[in-house]
Write a protein that holds these residues in place. Structure first.
Motif, PDB file in Angstrom:
ATOM      1  N   PHE A  26       0.833  -1.207   0.000  1.00  0.00           N
ATOM      2  CA  PHE A  26       0.000   0.000   0.000  1.00  0.00           C
ATOM      3  C   PHE A  26       0.867   1.256   0.000  1.00  0.00           C
ATOM      4  N   VAL A  27       1.881   1.284   0.855  1.00  0.00           N
ATOM      5  CA  VAL A  27       2.760   2.464   0.939  1.00  0.00           C
ATOM      6  C   VAL A  27       3.492   2.678  -0.382  1.00  0.00           C
ATOM      7  N   PHE A  28       3.990   1.582  -0.959  1.00  0.00           N
ATOM      8  CA  PHE A  28       4.706   1.679  -2.224  1.00  0.00           C
ATOM      9  C   PHE A  28       3.809   2.245  -3.325  1.00  0.00           C
ATOM     10  N   CYS A  29       2.594   1.717  -3.449  1.00  0.00           N
ATOM     11  CA  CYS A  29       1.669   2.199  -4.483  1.00  0.00           C
ATOM     12  C   CYS A  29       1.220   3.627  -4.200  1.00  0.00           C
ATOM     13  N   LEU A  30       1.070   3.979  -2.912  1.00  0.00           N
ATOM     14  CA  LEU A  30       0.702   5.347  -2.564  1.00  0.00           C
ATOM     15  C   LEU A  30       1.807   6.327  -2.958  1.00  0.00           C
ATOM     16  N   LEU A  31       3.058   5.932  -2.765  1.00  0.00           N
ATOM     17  CA  LEU A  31       4.174   6.783  -3.172  1.00  0.00           C
ATOM     18  C   LEU A  31       4.196   6.961  -4.689  1.00  0.00           C
ATOM     19  N   ILE A  32       3.922   5.883  -5.416  1.00  0.00           N
ATOM     20  CA  ILE A  32       3.867   5.980  -6.876  1.00  0.00           C
ATOM     21  C   ILE A  32       2.770   6.943  -7.302  1.00  0.00           C
ATOM     22  N   TYR A  33       1.589   6.799  -6.707  1.00  0.00           N
ATOM     23  CA  TYR A  33       0.467   7.679  -7.054  1.00  0.00           C
ATOM     24  C   TYR A  33       0.782   9.134  -6.699  1.00  0.00           C
ATOM     25  N   SER A  34       1.403   9.348  -5.545  1.00  0.00           N
ATOM     26  CA  SER A  34       1.762  10.707  -5.128  1.00  0.00           C
ATOM     27  C   SER A  34       2.749  11.335  -6.110  1.00  0.00           C
ATOM     28  N   PHE A  35       3.729  10.540  -6.549  1.00  0.00           N
ATOM     29  CA  PHE A  35       4.694  11.064  -7.518  1.00  0.00           C
ATOM     30  C   PHE A  35       4.011  11.386  -8.844  1.00  0.00           C
ATOM     31  N   ILE A  36       3.105  10.509  -9.295  1.00  0.00           N
ATOM     32  CA  ILE A  36       2.387  10.755 -10.550  1.00  0.00           C
ATOM     33  C   ILE A  36       1.634  12.079 -10.474  1.00  0.00           C
ATOM     34  N   VAL A  37       0.922  12.304  -9.370  1.00  0.00           N
ATOM     35  CA  VAL A  37       0.157  13.541  -9.209  1.00  0.00           C
ATOM     36  C   VAL A  37       1.081  14.749  -9.167  1.00  0.00           C
ATOM     37  N   PHE A  38       2.126  14.670  -8.350  1.00  0.00           N
ATOM     38  CA  PHE A  38       3.038  15.804  -8.202  1.00  0.00           C
ATOM     39  C   PHE A  38       3.759  16.115  -9.510  1.00  0.00           C
ATOM     40  N   ALA A  39       4.322  15.106 -10.152  1.00  0.00           N
ATOM     41  CA  ALA A  39       5.129  15.331 -11.352  1.00  0.00           C
ATOM     42  C   ALA A  39       4.291  15.868 -12.503  1.00  0.00           C
ATOM     43  N   ASN A  40       3.109  15.296 -12.710  1.00  0.00           N
ATOM     44  CA  ASN A  40       2.267  15.760 -13.810  1.00  0.00           C
ATOM     45  C   ASN A  40       1.693  17.150 -13.543  1.00  0.00           C
ATOM     46  N   LEU A  41       1.323  17.416 -12.297  1.00  0.00           N
ATOM     47  CA  LEU A  41       0.869  18.769 -11.958  1.00  0.00           C
ATOM     48  C   LEU A  41       1.982  19.781 -12.167  1.00  0.00           C
ATOM     49  N   PHE A  42       3.207  19.394 -11.831  1.00  0.00           N
ATOM     50  CA  PHE A  42       4.360  20.268 -11.994  1.00  0.00           C
ATOM     51  C   PHE A  42       4.558  20.624 -13.466  1.00  0.00           C
ATOM     52  N   ILE A  43       4.467  19.626 -14.335  1.00  0.00           N
ATOM     53  CA  ILE A  43       4.605  19.864 -15.777  1.00  0.00           C
ATOM     54  C   ILE A  43       3.490  20.788 -16.271  1.00  0.00           C
ATOM     55  N   ILE A  44       2.265  20.533 -15.832  1.00  0.00           N
ATOM     56  CA  ILE A  44       1.122  21.355 -16.260  1.00  0.00           C
ATOM     57  C   ILE A  44       1.300  22.805 -15.816  1.00  0.00           C
ATOM     58  N   LEU A  45       1.707  23.005 -14.566  1.00  0.00           N
ATOM     59  CA  LEU A  45       1.865  24.356 -14.043  1.00  0.00           C
ATOM     60  C   LEU A  45       2.997  25.102 -14.735  1.00  0.00           C
ATOM     61  N   ILE A  46       4.102  24.421 -15.001  1.00  0.00           N
ATOM     62  CA  ILE A  46       5.224  25.064 -15.695  1.00  0.00           C
ATOM     63  C   ILE A  46       4.795  25.532 -17.077  1.00  0.00           C
ATOM     64  N   ILE A  47       4.111  24.665 -17.816  1.00  0.00           N
ATOM     65  CA  ILE A  47       3.668  25.034 -19.164  1.00  0.00           C
ATOM     66  C   ILE A  47       2.615  26.141 -19.098  1.00  0.00           C
ATOM     67  N   SER A  48       1.789  26.141 -18.077  1.00  0.00           N
ATOM     68  CA  SER A  48       0.763  27.181 -17.936  1.00  0.00           C
ATOM     69  C   SER A  48       1.374  28.527 -17.567  1.00  0.00           C
ATOM     70  N   TRP A  49       2.365  28.524 -16.692  1.00  0.00           N
ATOM     71  CA  TRP A  49       2.960  29.770 -16.212  1.00  0.00           C
ATOM     72  C   TRP A  49       3.883  30.417 -17.233  1.00  0.00           C
ATOM     73  N   GLU A  50       4.675  29.615 -17.931  1.00  0.00           N
ATOM     74  CA  GLU A  50       5.712  30.160 -18.811  1.00  0.00           C
ATOM     75  C   GLU A  50       5.140  30.447 -20.196  1.00  0.00           C
ATOM     76  N   LYS A  51       5.081  31.720 -20.550  1.00  0.00           N
ATOM     77  CA  LYS A  51       4.535  32.094 -21.853  1.00  0.00           C
ATOM     78  C   LYS A  51       5.380  31.572 -23.009  1.00  0.00           C
ATOM     79  N   THR A  52       6.673  31.370 -22.757  1.00  0.00           N
ATOM     80  CA  THR A  52       7.531  30.838 -23.817  1.00  0.00           C
ATOM     81  C   THR A  52       7.166  29.404 -24.181  1.00  0.00           C
TER      82      THR A  52
END
Length: 325
Positions: A26-52
């Protein structure tokens, strides 16, 4: 039609009784899910914020990340609950809802990779017309196509499956899979096999064929060019090819597993093969695009304070390859 049942629940039988190991799992899969959420949100926010980064290639990458969040969130929360549970029954409405999330995610991943391949094809093979062809309107239409087609397809599929009379309620998976429910049907499987085959050809082979065609054309266009130009072009296409290969391997593993007798396969292997298409692409895509594309990588380093802020007048890598003349 014999012994048709109308059970309100399905039983997911592929789950194993792993005793106290369920907690580390459970802990292992929860860490995987947490990373998926964090990493993909990070990519989305970077592309949204940076006009370039407000250009077609990066917008499509953001769409891919949104789809990764959508697909993993449609599967992993329920999977985490089931890991800790002693029973693995799922109601019919919840089962078909899960089918909708998982398979619309899978098809949307393929359509998004298709429009990304088209974007690279136009950039490499028609560089002088790139900005005329890839307008804001065109990008929006392509995104709409990538989203609407999977929704229409899976809605039609579920509408067909839900009408089938079933002669059982055990699903040999850790999630609700459409083909496993079809195999429970009291109707002759010959007809179901034909329909499923035609659907698979339309859903898989046409988009896969289109993607392969575009990358063959890209390689052909680069082959006779200078090594420096060829290197830049291939470097810009490499993350897309890696994502396509990851999705291809994981999705075909799941498709092959659906046609196998799971009693002849190690249960742990069967579980891994059945869930990798909804876990590995969302896990790997942010790493592939975040580390391989210089424009995204430099903004990640800047936000994480791993590198000093790059001046605005610095030379940046264009989203499309330079004109091939």
């Amino acid at each position: 039609m014999e012994n048709a049942t109308h059970s309100f629940y399905f039983n997911l039988t592929l789950f194993l009784n792993i005793g106290h190991y369920r907690y580390p799992a459970f802990v292992f899969c929860l860490l995987i899910y947490s990373f998926i959420v964090f990493a993909n949100l990070f990519i989305i926010l970077i592309i949204s914020w940076e006009k370039t980064l407000h250009e077609p290639m990066y917008i499509f990458i953001a769409v891919l990340s949104v789809n990764s969040l959508y697909g993993s969130s449609g599967f992993l929360p329920r999977f985490l609950i089931d890991i800790l549970s002693d029973s693995h029954f799922i109601s019919r409405p919840a089962c078909f809802t899960q089918i909708f999330f998982i398979y619309s995610y899978a098809f949307c991943e393929l359509t998004t990779l298709s429009i990304m391949a088209y974007d690279r094809y136009v950039a490499v093979c028609h560089p002088l017309h790139y900005h005329r062809k890839m307008t804001t309107k065109t990008v929006n239409v392509l995104i709409l196509f990538a989203v609407i087609c999977p929704i229409c397809n899976i809605t039609t599929t579920i509408n067909m499956i839900v009408r089938l009379p079933l002669c059982g309620h055990n699903i040999e998976r850790v999630y609700c899979a459409s083909w496993n429910i079809v195999k429970l049907s009291c109707v002759a499987l010959a007809l179901n096999n034909t329909v499923a085959m035609l659907g698979a050809i339309f859903i898989a082979f046409l988009p896969f064929g289109f993607i392969l065609f575009t990358y063959v054309r890209i390689v052909a266009a680069c082959w006779k060019k200078a090594s420096e130009v060829r290197g830049k072009v291939l470097h810009s296409c490499l993350p897309h090819v890696i994502s396509f290969m990851i999705y291809s391997v994981t999705s075909f593993s799941d498709a092959a597993l659906s046609r196998q007798n799971l009693k002849d396969i190690n249960p742990f292997v069967a579980i891994i093969l059945s869930i990798e298409f909804v876990v590995i692409p969302p896990l790997m895509n942010p790493l592939v695009y975040g580390l391989k594309l210089p424009e995204i990588r430099k903004h990640i380093f800047r936000i994480l304070s791993l590198k000093p802020k790059i001046p605005k007048n610095s030379i940046r890598t264009l989203p499309e390859p330079p004109p091939l003349t």
